[in-house]
Design an enzyme around this catalytic site. Structure first.
Site, PDB file in Angstrom:
ATOM      1  N   PRO A 255       0.781  -1.227   0.000  1.00  0.00           N
ATOM      2  CA  PRO A 255       0.000   0.000   0.000  1.00  0.00           C
ATOM      3  C   PRO A 255       0.822   1.292   0.000  1.00  0.00           C
ATOM      4  O   PRO A 255       0.269   2.351  -0.259  1.00  0.00           O
ATOM      5  CB  PRO A 255      -0.821  -0.102   1.287  1.00  0.00           C
ATOM      6  CG  PRO A 255      -0.115  -1.082   2.139  1.00  0.00           C
ATOM      7  CD  PRO A 255       0.652  -1.990   1.254  1.00  0.00           C
ATOM      8  N   CYS A 256       2.124   1.234   0.299  1.00  0.00           N
ATOM      9  CA  CYS A 256       2.860   2.508   0.430  1.00  0.00           C
ATOM     10  C   CYS A 256       3.848   2.804  -0.693  1.00  0.00           C
ATOM     11  O   CYS A 256       3.865   3.913  -1.224  1.00  0.00           O
ATOM     12  CB  CYS A 256       3.609   2.541   1.760  1.00  0.00           C
ATOM     13  SG  CYS A 256       2.495   2.885   3.115  1.00  0.00           S
ATOM     14  N   LEU A 257       4.712   1.826  -1.043  1.00  0.00           N
ATOM     15  CA  LEU A 257       5.839   2.162  -1.917  1.00  0.00           C
ATOM     16  C   LEU A 257       5.401   2.715  -3.277  1.00  0.00           C
ATOM     17  O   LEU A 257       5.843   3.789  -3.691  1.00  0.00           O
ATOM     18  CB  LEU A 257       6.771   0.951  -2.087  1.00  0.00           C
ATOM     19  CG  LEU A 257       7.579   0.577  -0.844  1.00  0.00           C
ATOM     20  CD1 LEU A 257       8.397  -0.690  -1.078  1.00  0.00           C
ATOM     21  CD2 LEU A 257       8.510   1.702  -0.407  1.00  0.00           C
TER      22      LEU A 257
END
Ligand code: NAD
Length: 411
Positions: A255-257
């Site tokens: 979900p972040c990178l």
């Protein structure tokens, strides 16, 4: 504000350090669960802390009136159109705080934890807060203190960070956060708001660059008949390079990178800069996962035979399949008409919500398929018996090299 992985980890750790913490979420189901002492997300050790500390959960943002420090931990998802971040939740939270600021008596601090592109706290959040009629820097202070935790390891990472970054509008607010974090043993950097926001994006952009870099080297190595893992090992001993994030494979996920990389690219373009390196890091990552399907096609036409997927979560030790590369791969295979069986120690239930047409089975059943794709580096995959099988490995599972036919995605 915000009871996701970040908000709950921050709340639990600060409560564990002896602070009185209230958590606020607009999701009433989550609030109910929390008040019953249930933990709505999986984070190692979080459920235990939540049971042992006294945290009240509520949906009533009027409760912010009593707070000395308000952390904004709401989500900042990617917009489909251009990858920029959606500020929908940030705007909602800032407006709620502004409406409460009017009634507040003493000085309080608003601390931004959500990941936002450089300039957001100063250009978007502060003007909304100041619309309350209260003065920034004297009636209320503002900090931006980015979070670097790894999902699943949040409690450990919050308590043992590589660094604590405190972006501050006013020194008084920065001093209070420093005091709050005094028992955390890590270098503390005090910078301005924009710099703090950029440190988070630059850090994630660097990690993704490292992954795409080693995948590019891997793609060259594969054609030359060189084992990329041995090359990466040889590189990593150089302290300027380091071993981490040099595992070649199908790419970075989660979900972040990707979200943060896309947001930084969009922000750069917004100010008229073409971030060519970052764009190529992203584009290489998008091509890399689909190499699994190209390799598979060399051995069996996709329509024929059964294909087994080992690993569905975006990384080991989580049940999260959001932005998992397994989603992209399964989707492409199903569109070709492939018959799929799949196993993951934690993520089958979540994957089944997206792909009910896949058969979810034991790892032994997956190994009976005509071809097996390894998509997540779960430790338990090192204990399976791959002899006699055909394996395309996207994650570097050593034991799988014993397979009858074995190909690494870029080794
Ligand atoms: N998940 C990670 O590993 C991680 C790591 C570092 C940074 N971050 C960043 O931290 C932020 C939060 O991430 P997350 O994974 O915890 O998000 P999440 O989407 O899991 O949780 C956010 C929560 O905020 C709630 N919310 C939305 N608007 C609200 C409002 N006005 N008041 C109260 N609650 C509200 C939502 O209902 C949801 O429960 C994001 O910006 C993310 O990029 C995440």
């Amino acid at each position: 504000m915000g009871c996701g992985h970040v908000g709950l980890v921050v709340a639990a750790c600060l409560a564990n350090l002896g602070n009185k913490v209230t958590v606020i979420d607009i999701d009433e189901e989550k609030v109910k669960e929390l008040n019953k002492k249930a933990c709505p997300v999986y984070e190692e050790g979080l459920a235990e802390i939540l049971k042992s500390v006294d945290i009240e959960a509520t949906s009533d943002y009027q409760r912010l009136v009593d707070s000395d420090i308000i952390y904004i931990c709401v989500g900042t998802p990617s917009k489909k159109e251009d990858g920029s971040i959606s500020l929908e939740y940030i705007l909602g939270a800032a407006k709620q705080i502004a409406s409460v600021l009017k009634q507040k008596k003493g000085y309080c601090i608003i601390a931004m934890k959500s990941t936002v592109v450089p300039g957001t706290t100063e250009e978007v959040v502060i003007p909304i807060l100041a619309s309350s009629g209260k003065g920034v820097g004297h009636d209320f202070g503002v900090c931006m203190t980015p979070e670097f935790l790894r999902e699943g390891k949040g409690i450990h990472d919050f308590m043992n960070p590589a660094r604590v970054v405190i972006g501050e509008y006013d020194k008084r607010a920065g001093d209070v956060l420093c005091e709050l974090y005094q028992s955390i043993n890590a270098p503390m950097l005090r910078v301005n708001l924009k710099t703090a926001e950029m440190i988070k994006y630059a850090s994630n952009a660097f990690l993704t660059t490292k992954v795409s870099f080693i995948n590019e080297i891997g793609n060259i190595c594969k054609q030359l008949g060189i084992d990329t893992y041995e090359v990466a090992r040889g590189m990593g001993f150089d302290q300027r390079i380091g071993h981490q994030f040099l595992n070649a494979g199908i790419g970075f996920a989660g979900p972040c990178l990707s979200k943060d990389l896309k947001a930084l690219i969009a922000r750069a373009k917004q100010i008229g800069y073409e971030p060519r390196l970052l764009e190529e890091v992203l584009s290489l990552n998008q091509r890399q996962a689909l190499k699994m399907i190209e390799l598979l096609g060399k051995y069996i036409p996709l329509m024929d035979g059964s294909i087994g997927l080992l690993g569905l979560a975006y990384k080991p030790m989580t049940d999260d399949v959001k932005d998992s590369l397994a989603v992209e791969i399964a989707d492409a295979l199903l569109r070709e008409g492939a018959k799929l069986k799949a196993y993951d120690p934690q993520a089958m239930a979540n994957f089944e919500k997206l792909f009910p047409q896949i058969e979810y089975v034991s790892p032994e059943e997956v190994l009976k398929c005509d071809a097996i794709l390894i998509l997540t580096e779960w430790e338990e995959f090192e204990d399976l018996d791959y002899r006699g099988k055909m394996v395309i490995d996207g994650r570097g599972i050593s034991k799988a090299r014993e397979a009858r036919i074995y190909e690494g995605v870029c080794w």
